[in-house]
Scaffold this motif. Structure first.
Motif, mmCIF file in Angstrom:
data_model
loop_
_atom_site.group_PDB
_atom_site.id
_atom_site.type_symbol
_atom_site.label_atom_id
_atom_site.label_comp_id
_atom_site.label_asym_id
_atom_site.label_seq_id
_atom_site.Cartn_x
_atom_site.Cartn_y
_atom_site.Cartn_z
ATOM 1 N N PHE A 1 -54.483 34.446 60.614
ATOM 2 C CA PHE A 1 -55.667 33.944 61.319
ATOM 3 C C PHE A 1 -56.155 34.920 62.390
ATOM 4 C CE2 PHE A 1 -53.165 29.992 60.389
ATOM 5 C CZ PHE A 1 -54.045 29.435 59.469
ATOM 6 N N SER A 2 -57.455 34.808 62.675
ATOM 7 C CA SER A 2 -58.053 35.448 63.838
ATOM 8 C C SER A 2 -58.949 34.423 64.515
ATOM 9 C CB SER A 2 -58.865 36.690 63.439
ATOM 10 O OG SER A 2 -59.470 37.280 64.583
ATOM 11 N N GLN A 3 -58.453 33.855 65.591
ATOM 12 C CA GLN A 3 -59.137 32.803 66.330
ATOM 13 C C GLN A 3 -59.531 31.617 65.437
ATOM 14 O OE1 GLN A 3 -59.859 32.234 69.766
ATOM 15 N NE2 GLN A 3 -58.236 33.764 69.879
ATOM 16 N N PRO A 4 -58.551 30.972 64.833
ATOM 17 C CA PRO A 4 -58.860 29.739 64.101
ATOM 18 C C PRO A 4 -59.345 28.673 65.076
ATOM 19 C CG PRO A 4 -56.493 29.932 64.437
ATOM 20 C CD PRO A 4 -57.096 31.221 64.919
ATOM 21 N N THR A 5 -60.230 27.808 64.608
ATOM 22 C CA THR A 5 -60.790 26.801 65.520
ATOM 23 C C THR A 5 -60.541 25.381 65.032
ATOM 24 O OG1 THR A 5 -62.942 27.156 64.464
ATOM 25 C CG2 THR A 5 -62.539 28.292 66.564
ATOM 26 N N GLU A 6 -61.252 24.944 63.999
ATOM 27 C CA GLU A 6 -61.154 23.546 63.597
ATOM 28 C C GLU A 6 -60.313 23.382 62.330
ATOM 29 O OE1 GLU A 6 -61.900 20.842 65.189
ATOM 30 O OE2 GLU A 6 -62.804 21.884 66.889
ATOM 31 N N ILE A 7 -59.983 22.120 62.033
ATOM 32 C CA ILE A 7 -59.038 21.824 60.963
ATOM 33 C C ILE A 7 -59.345 20.451 60.379
ATOM 34 C CG2 ILE A 7 -57.364 20.801 62.564
ATOM 35 C CD1 ILE A 7 -55.135 22.151 60.908
ATOM 36 N N ALA A 8 -59.055 20.278 59.093
ATOM 37 C CA ALA A 8 -59.237 18.986 58.428
ATOM 38 C C ALA A 8 -58.173 18.833 57.354
ATOM 39 C CB ALA A 8 -60.631 18.880 57.818
ATOM 40 N N VAL A 9 -57.891 17.583 56.991
ATOM 41 C CA VAL A 9 -56.895 17.271 55.969
ATOM 42 C C VAL A 9 -57.532 16.357 54.933
ATOM 43 C CG1 VAL A 9 -54.590 16.364 55.515
ATOM 44 C CG2 VAL A 9 -55.100 17.384 57.743
ATOM 45 N N ASP A 10 -57.331 16.641 53.646
ATOM 46 C CA ASP A 10 -57.897 15.781 52.612
ATOM 47 C C ASP A 10 -56.918 14.674 52.236
ATOM 48 O OD1 ASP A 10 -56.070 16.804 50.725
ATOM 49 O OD2 ASP A 10 -57.504 18.205 49.849
ATOM 50 N N SER A 11 -57.333 13.801 51.324
ATOM 51 C CA SER A 11 -56.532 12.634 50.971
ATOM 52 C C SER A 11 -55.237 12.992 50.249
ATOM 53 C CB SER A 11 -57.351 11.675 50.098
ATOM 54 O OG SER A 11 -57.788 12.324 48.920
ATOM 55 N N SER A 12 -55.148 14.225 49.732
ATOM 56 C CA SER A 12 -53.931 14.689 49.067
ATOM 57 C C SER A 12 -52.995 15.436 50.008
ATOM 58 C CB SER A 12 -54.294 15.603 47.890
ATOM 59 O OG SER A 12 -55.055 14.909 46.932
ATOM 60 N N GLY A 13 -53.410 15.567 51.266
ATOM 61 C CA GLY A 13 -52.584 16.250 52.256
ATOM 62 C C GLY A 13 -52.838 17.728 52.374
ATOM 63 N N ASN A 14 -53.808 18.272 51.628
ATOM 64 C CA ASN A 14 -54.156 19.688 51.787
ATOM 65 C C ASN A 14 -54.865 19.901 53.122
ATOM 66 O OD1 ASN A 14 -53.313 20.578 49.087
ATOM 67 N ND2 ASN A 14 -55.022 19.299 48.377
ATOM 68 N N VAL A 15 -54.604 21.050 53.722
ATOM 69 C CA VAL A 15 -55.098 21.350 55.063
ATOM 70 C C VAL A 15 -56.109 22.495 54.996
ATOM 71 C CG1 VAL A 15 -54.438 22.034 57.400
ATOM 72 C CG2 VAL A 15 -52.890 20.609 56.030
ATOM 73 N N GLY B 1 -43.356 29.202 71.992
ATOM 74 C CA GLY B 1 -42.282 28.524 71.269
ATOM 75 C C GLY B 1 -42.783 27.350 70.453
ATOM 76 N N ASP B 2 -41.866 26.741 69.711
ATOM 77 C CA ASP B 2 -42.201 25.568 68.918
ATOM 78 C C ASP B 2 -42.727 24.471 69.836
ATOM 79 O OD1 ASP B 2 -41.160 27.020 66.858
ATOM 80 O OD2 ASP B 2 -39.299 25.855 66.677
ATOM 81 N N GLY B 3 -43.888 23.914 69.502
ATOM 82 C CA GLY B 3 -44.460 22.831 70.295
ATOM 83 C C GLY B 3 -45.190 23.280 71.538
ATOM 84 N N GLN B 4 -45.211 24.591 71.773
ATOM 85 C CA GLN B 4 -45.983 25.124 72.888
ATOM 86 C C GLN B 4 -47.311 25.683 72.374
ATOM 87 O OE1 GLN B 4 -43.018 27.936 74.620
ATOM 88 N NE2 GLN B 4 -43.032 26.571 76.400
ATOM 89 N N PHE B 5 -48.240 25.899 73.304
ATOM 90 C CA PHE B 5 -49.561 26.384 72.946
ATOM 91 C C PHE B 5 -50.012 27.490 73.891
ATOM 92 C CE2 PHE B 5 -49.473 21.720 72.199
ATOM 93 C CZ PHE B 5 -49.499 21.724 70.812
ATOM 94 N N SER B 6 -50.838 28.374 73.373
ATOM 95 C CA SER B 6 -51.514 29.353 74.221
ATOM 96 C C SER B 6 -52.868 28.802 74.640
ATOM 97 C CB SER B 6 -51.687 30.684 73.489
ATOM 98 O OG SER B 6 -52.446 31.585 74.254
ATOM 99 N N THR B 7 -53.655 28.421 73.657
ATOM 100 C CA THR B 7 -54.883 27.665 73.876
ATOM 101 C C THR B 7 -54.912 26.568 72.821
ATOM 102 O OG1 THR B 7 -56.078 29.232 72.458
ATOM 103 C CG2 THR B 7 -56.223 29.573 74.852
ATOM 104 N N LEU B 8 -55.881 25.673 72.915
ATOM 105 C CA LEU B 8 -55.964 24.586 71.951
ATOM 106 C C LEU B 8 -57.372 24.466 71.407
ATOM 107 C CD1 LEU B 8 -53.744 21.818 73.585
ATOM 108 C CD2 LEU B 8 -53.447 22.796 71.314
ATOM 109 N N ALA B 9 -57.459 24.090 70.133
ATOM 110 C CA ALA B 9 -58.766 23.882 69.510
ATOM 111 C C ALA B 9 -58.689 22.609 68.669
ATOM 112 C CB ALA B 9 -59.185 25.102 68.702
ATOM 113 N N GLY B 10 -58.832 22.741 67.341
ATOM 114 C CA GLY B 10 -58.952 21.582 66.470
ATOM 115 C C GLY B 10 -57.684 20.768 66.319
ATOM 116 N N ILE B 11 -57.886 19.510 65.940
ATOM 117 C CA ILE B 11 -56.769 18.605 65.676
ATOM 118 C C ILE B 11 -57.166 17.690 64.516
ATOM 119 C CG2 ILE B 11 -57.561 16.878 67.364
ATOM 120 C CD1 ILE B 11 -54.568 16.404 68.054
#
Length: 324
Positions: free
Chosen positions: A201-215, A150-160
């Motif tokens: 996605f297939s097993q996404p891991t890490e994530i980053a955000v730039d100064s314009s808000g692109n992910v 559900g919203d706000g729930q997780f199966s596993t966790l990786a990048g933030i």
């Protein structure tokens, strides 16, 4: 040295030509920022850490983040703790321990720091996956998340990752999605599902955000980087399976500098690749080994406010710093 020719037409009836020369001389912060934007070489600077359980040592360092002062926070995954260092590797402090209580960790993975210095850590506990929030000094503030789809729930966790408005983006690999929250953990939106198409996605891991808000998301098993708007609209992608320039074996850690260049750690190829803001390949460094500038499973990457690049060299239980 890089020269750029600008054409500014029809000023007083004449074509004005301006030749801008960018050199490696760094006489002020402006020239430093400009030259770093175009850097095509990153040299080994220093390292710290070794295998162990005492302060300053690691048991599989994983996530890494830099604060606004240039201090470096490392997710010491196997020791279930966060360690803080100065930018030259001097040990400063530790928080966290093994367990399920508030402020403890079972499988800490990734870390980010907001504009106030608050610290967010993904703890991929098999039964209670959660995000924990701490003050800059490591005091527990709050947590959110539970096991589910559900919203706000997780199966596993990786990048933030965190954006300039302190919204928090969390990679949920088991549910093949990214979820977005406020800094207090209020659910905002999500995107993604399992597959190989654009935005999937297939097993996404890490994530980053730039100064314009692109992910930017490391879509690891699809061997690519995908770029989205802050609301999850698909924009573009790049990468494929292989060891050539611009290809990946296991893309994971990802960071974006102030110029919009994207750096990706490829754990299986033991290298870091730099891409221009439009996804074009720029340069790379690293190889398999234990020497300076070599890697054994580089997991994550962060960039400090002064352009220093830090890599968690997991298999070598150390942090390596590189500079342009």
């Amino acid at each position: 040295m890089r020269r750029i020719l600008f054409h500014i037409p029809f000023i007083g009836g004449f074509m004005l030509l301006i030749l801008l020369t960018l050199t490696c001389e760094r006489n002020d912060m402006y020239s430093m920022a400009m030259s770093d934007c175009f850097a095509d070489y990153y040299g080994y600077n220093l390292q710290w850490g070794s295998s162990g359980y005492t302060s300053g040592k690691f048991y599989t360092p994983y996530g890494v983040a830099a604060d606004s002062s240039g201090n470096i926070y490392v997710v010491d995954k196997g020791n279930c703790r966060i360690q803080k260092f100065s930018s030259n590797g001097t040990y400063l402090s530790t928080f966290g321990s093994s367990g399920t209580a508030d402020g403890s960790f079972t499988i800490p993975v990734s870390i980010c720091i907001d504009s106030s210095g608050n610290i967010y850590v993904t703890d991929s506990n098999a039964s209670t996956p959660r995000v924990e929030k701490f003050s800059a000094s490591g005091t527990f503030i709050t947590k959110w998340g539970s096991l589910g789809t559900g919203d706000g729930q997780f199966s596993t966790l990786a990048g933030i990752a965190v954006d300039s408005s302190d919204n928090i983006y969390v990679v949920d690999p088991g549910n093949s999605r990214v979820q977005k929250f406020s800094s207090t953990g209020t659910y905002i939106t999500q995107w993604g599902s399992s597959g190989t198409g654009n935005g999937l996605f297939s097993q996404p891991t890490e994530i980053a955000v730039d100064s314009s808000g692109n992910v930017y998301v490391a879509d690891t098993n699809n061997v690519r980087i995908q770029k989205f708007s802050s609301t999850g609209t698909y924009i573009t992608q790049w990468g494929s399976s292989g060891t050539a320039n611009g290809q990946f074996s296991q893309p994971g850690g990802i960071a974006v500098d102030s110029c919009g260049n994207i750096f990706v750690a490829d754990a299986s190829s033991n290298r870091v690749q730099k891409f221009l803001p439009d996804g074009r390949y720029s340069c790379q460094w690293g190889s398999s080994g234990t020497g300076d500038g070599q890697f054994s499973s580089p997991y994550d990457i962060t960039i400090d406010p002064f352009g220093g690049i830090y890599i968690t060299d997991g298999g070598n239980n150390r942090i390596q710093k590189f500079t342009p």
